[in-house]
Design a protein around this motif. Structure first.
Motif, short mmCIF file in Angstrom:
data_model
loop_
_atom_site.label_atom_id
_atom_site.label_comp_id
_atom_site.label_asym_id
_atom_site.label_seq_id
_atom_site.Cartn_x
_atom_site.Cartn_y
_atom_site.Cartn_z
N ILE A 1 0.86 -1.20 0.00
CA ILE A 1 0.00 0.00 0.00
C ILE A 1 0.89 1.25 0.00
CG2 ILE A 1 -1.82 1.26 1.21
CD1 ILE A 1 -2.75 -1.43 0.06
N THR A 2 0.69 2.11 -1.01
CA THR A 2 1.61 3.24 -1.23
C THR A 2 1.28 4.45 -0.34
OG1 THR A 2 0.22 4.21 -2.94
CG2 THR A 2 1.83 2.57 -3.66
N ASP B 1 -1.71 6.30 -1.78
CA ASP B 1 -3.00 5.69 -1.41
C ASP B 1 -3.37 6.08 0.02
OD1 ASP B 1 -3.43 4.39 -3.78
OD2 ASP B 1 -2.49 2.51 -3.14
N LEU B 2 -2.41 5.92 0.93
CA LEU B 2 -2.69 6.20 2.35
C LEU B 2 -3.11 7.66 2.53
CD1 LEU B 2 0.36 4.26 3.82
CD2 LEU B 2 -2.05 3.65 4.20
N GLN B 3 -2.40 8.57 1.84
CA GLN B 3 -2.72 10.00 1.97
C GLN B 3 -4.12 10.28 1.44
OE1 GLN B 3 0.70 12.98 1.46
NE2 GLN B 3 1.27 11.31 0.13
N GLU C 1 1.80 -5.69 -7.57
CA GLU C 1 0.37 -5.81 -7.88
C GLU C 1 -0.47 -5.14 -6.81
OE1 GLU C 1 0.08 -10.09 -10.26
OE2 GLU C 1 -0.91 -9.87 -8.33
N LEU C 2 -0.14 -5.43 -5.54
CA LEU C 2 -0.91 -4.81 -4.43
C LEU C 2 -0.80 -3.29 -4.50
CD1 LEU C 2 0.02 -7.32 -1.57
CD2 LEU C 2 -2.29 -6.90 -2.43
N SER C 3 0.39 -2.79 -4.87
CA SER C 3 0.57 -1.34 -4.99
C SER C 3 -0.29 -0.75 -6.10
CB SER C 3 2.04 -1.00 -5.27
OG SER C 3 2.85 -1.43 -4.22
#
Ligand SMILES: NC(=O)c1ccc[n+]([C@@H]2O[C@H](COP(=O)([O-])OP(=O)(O)OC[C@H]3O[C@@H](n4cnc5c(N)ncnc54)[C@H](OP(=O)(O)O)[C@@H]3O)[C@@H](O)[C@H]2O)c1
Length: 266
Positions: free
Chosen positions: A96-97, A100-102, A260-262
């Motif tokens: 998780i980048t 994304d988190l921001q 892939e998850l990223s």
């Protein structure tokens, strides 16, 4: 007001929390853990940290460690967003980048980490990268909470999935190899407990020699390999069966899955 929260109290969160409590970095009553199911009871029994099933109870801390699976990260982060103030969010979710988190949390006080389970025996290896809103004081706290249980290093975000494939998933590769070698010894008639104990001790001893800088992996390998001896026979067989290629392909599969998850592929 708590100082540190865990949202998600599974295996990895427990390893981090255990290190912090066992090393007396923070009193357990200054910490809280939340999760919907039974993992919080195991977490509590292991650490004595108070727990709750309501994630909002974890939102009044300076630092909030996000310890759930990547597949549920977006949904949980978005549900936390209305309660976001000045907390520093520290994600342990593989892949998780920071972007994304921001976006999901609506703050630029976010750090992405990749820890590993040997944290629970103070031999962890943790990499991290942070977004612009994380200040020096918050970074110093991050170091305090993780360095009590191992090594911590800041890396470029582009290297995070490589670190994941190395040290994040790596303990499982070693467990697999310890088991396979012990099994080979058992196949040759060695008692189960002796086989496992000697396999474990061999990994521990070899890792300690490397850690003590007695030589590079190549030098130490060559030092135990007499021409046409037993180790030579094994290493020649590994070469013939492309052991390095097998390990490299496994590593790459882990790295690719992180990528892939990223990209949001669940
Ligand atoms: N295990 C490793 O070696 C390792 C290494 C590096 C990084 N990681 C990362 O660490 C993270 C956790 O992995 P893990 O192995 O610790 O998994 P885990 O043991 O399955 O823990 C997942 C946790 O998430 C909780 N959870 C699920 N839904 C939730 C919700 N709505 N709100 C709050 N908590 C919720 C679960 O709670 P209940 O079970 O109580 O429902 C559980 O405590 C993953 O993102 C993984 O990528 C793991």
């Amino acid at each position: 007001m708590k100082q540190l929260s865990f949202i998600g109290t599974g295996k990895m969160a427990s390893a981090i929390a255990k290190g912090i409590c066992q090393n007396s970095v923070l009193d357990c009553d200054k910490i809280i853990g939340t999760s919907p199911g039974a993992s919080k009871d195991i977490f509590h029994n292991l650490t004595q940290i108070p727990v709750s099933s309501d994630n909002s109870d974890a939102m009044n801390s300076h630092m909030v460690i996000l310890g759930f699976k990547p597949q549920v990260a977006e949904q949980i982060c978005r549900s936390l967003r209305p309660m976001v103030k000045e907390q520093h969010f520290v994600s342990i979710c593989a892949g998780i980048t920071l972007d994304d988190l921001q976006e999901w949390l609506g703050t630029d006080k976010v750090t992405r980490t990749m820890p590993n389970t040997p944290l629970c025996v103070s031999k962890g290896a943790v990499a991290y990268c942070s977004s612009a809103g994380v200040n020096q004081e918050e970074t110093a706290l991050l170091h305090k909470y993780f360095e009590c249980s191992g090594i911590l290093a800041r890396v470029d975000e582009g290297d995070m999935n490589t670190i994941t494939a190395l040290s994040g998933s790596g303990p499982a590769y070693i467990f697999e190899m310890v088991d396979a070698l012990a099994q080979s010894a058992k196949n040759n008639g060695l008692a189960d407990d002796v086989a496992l104990q000697f396999s474990i001790q061999t990994f521990l001893g070899a890792a300690q020699m490397l850690s003590n800088k007695l030589g590079s992996p190549e030098e130490l390998r060559n030092a135990v390999t007499s021409p046409n001896g037993t180790t030579y026979a094994a290493l020649e067989n590994f070469k013939h069966n492309n052991l390095r290629e097998v390990l490299s392909q496994g590593f790459q599969a882990a790295k690719d899955r992180g990528d892939e998850l990223s990209r949001g592929i669940k």
